[in-house]
Design an enzyme around this catalytic site. Sequence first.
Site, PDB file in Angstrom:
ATOM      1  N   ILE A   1      -4.969  -0.812  -1.606  1.00  0.00           N
ATOM      2  CA  ILE A   1      -4.242  -1.965  -2.141  1.00  0.00           C
ATOM      3  C   ILE A   1      -4.549  -3.166  -1.258  1.00  0.00           C
ATOM      4  O   ILE A   1      -4.470  -3.096  -0.031  1.00  0.00           O
ATOM      5  CB  ILE A   1      -2.724  -1.700  -2.176  1.00  0.00           C
ATOM      6  CG1 ILE A   1      -2.421  -0.443  -2.995  1.00  0.00           C
ATOM      7  CG2 ILE A   1      -1.991  -2.911  -2.751  1.00  0.00           C
ATOM      8  CD1 ILE A   1      -2.853  -0.512  -4.441  1.00  0.00           C
TER       9      ILE A   1
ATOM     10  N   GLY B   1       0.824  -1.208   0.000  1.00  0.00           N
ATOM     11  CA  GLY B   1       0.000   0.000   0.000  1.00  0.00           C
ATOM     12  C   GLY B   1       0.854   1.251   0.000  1.00  0.00           C
ATOM     13  O   GLY B   1       0.618   2.188  -0.784  1.00  0.00           O
ATOM     14  N   HIS B   2       1.858   1.288   0.870  1.00  0.00           N
ATOM     15  CA  HIS B   2       2.776   2.436   0.891  1.00  0.00           C
ATOM     16  C   HIS B   2       3.542   2.541  -0.430  1.00  0.00           C
ATOM     17  O   HIS B   2       3.749   3.643  -0.956  1.00  0.00           O
ATOM     18  CB  HIS B   2       3.783   2.283   2.029  1.00  0.00           C
ATOM     19  CG  HIS B   2       3.189   2.260   3.398  1.00  0.00           C
ATOM     20  ND1 HIS B   2       3.137   1.119   4.150  1.00  0.00           N
ATOM     21  CD2 HIS B   2       2.614   3.233   4.150  1.00  0.00           C
ATOM     22  CE1 HIS B   2       2.581   1.386   5.323  1.00  0.00           C
ATOM     23  NE2 HIS B   2       2.234   2.667   5.339  1.00  0.00           N
TER      24      HIS B   2
ATOM     25  N   LYS C   1      -7.862   3.913   2.232  1.00  0.00           N
ATOM     26  CA  LYS C   1      -8.206   3.001   3.315  1.00  0.00           C
ATOM     27  C   LYS C   1      -8.524   3.769   4.595  1.00  0.00           C
ATOM     28  O   LYS C   1      -9.449   3.435   5.321  1.00  0.00           O
ATOM     29  CB  LYS C   1      -7.075   2.012   3.553  1.00  0.00           C
ATOM     30  CG  LYS C   1      -7.338   1.055   4.705  1.00  0.00           C
ATOM     31  CD  LYS C   1      -6.273  -0.008   4.769  1.00  0.00           C
ATOM     32  CE  LYS C   1      -6.393  -0.827   6.039  1.00  0.00           C
ATOM     33  NZ  LYS C   1      -5.984  -0.054   7.232  1.00  0.00           N
TER      34      LYS C   1
ATOM     35  N   GLY D   1      -3.722   7.140   1.256  1.00  0.00           N
ATOM     36  CA  GLY D   1      -4.565   6.051   0.804  1.00  0.00           C
ATOM     37  C   GLY D   1      -6.012   6.223   1.225  1.00  0.00           C
ATOM     38  O   GLY D   1      -6.309   6.774   2.293  1.00  0.00           O
TER      39      GLY D   1
END
Length: 274
Positions: free
Chosen positions: A174, A33-34, A147, A145
């Site tokens: 992601i 994700g990062h 999220k 993100g």
Amino acid sequence: MKIINTIEELQTIRKELKGTIGFVPTMGALHEGHISLIKNARINNDIVIVSIFLNPTQFLPNEDLDKYPKKDAADKRICELCKVDYLFMPDVNSMYQSNDEISIKAPKITGFILEGEKRPGHFDGVLQVVLKLFNLVQPSNAYFGKKDAQQLSLISQMVKNLFLPINIVECDIIREADGLAMSSRNIYLSAEERKEALAISKSLNMTIIAVTKGERDAQTIKTKMKEIMSNLDVEYIAIVNRNFEEIQTIEVKNTIILIACKVGDTRLIDNMWI
């Protein structure tokens, strides 16, 4: 890649930088994700700066600050492979210079619902550290993100309300191959808990199918989600618009469905933007 550990060195270097600067603030324990955020920054900016700082002010007293995963060597290697130009890794005493600092407060409504209600003071700490980092890095574009949807919304609001000349770039969630949203806290899950956690993404995927078939009633969707996650300790299921106002009817292209739950002792969040 140059690693920077002090405020003074960052400020000196920043004065010499030209062109667009893409910034990715993190707390470390970097995952795919990062990496997706860093890659977006690399593609669209002349210079990429990543920060790794485990921010104590956004953790409540009973939360996992002390056991939060730390992977400095791996994180440095990931940043090198992603062609980061500068990695900023300050210590706590550099970022917080006294016990009586000027503070930032989250909005009275949107900062105290959902995550703000469950974790009072959390967003104050998030906004405080992000503002500090923005002032130091002075990025053209900052990458976050989806999220952490509520966090993303509040940071965007802070940029707007405080007239910061920064473009906030929203990046898609992601997921692991099995559907679990990437999170540094996933390592806490046992093999059995990992399987149980898949009910989260399964419930969210169900909402897409239901909406595609014409379902628009928020309560009906919540009920179906609860059935799928019946074995989990669900803290909340929320259906809101992009302003984080609760809605009773799904609005396509203006709805976020959010989940927070515990799987064993691990607290996970996830969401779906519809």
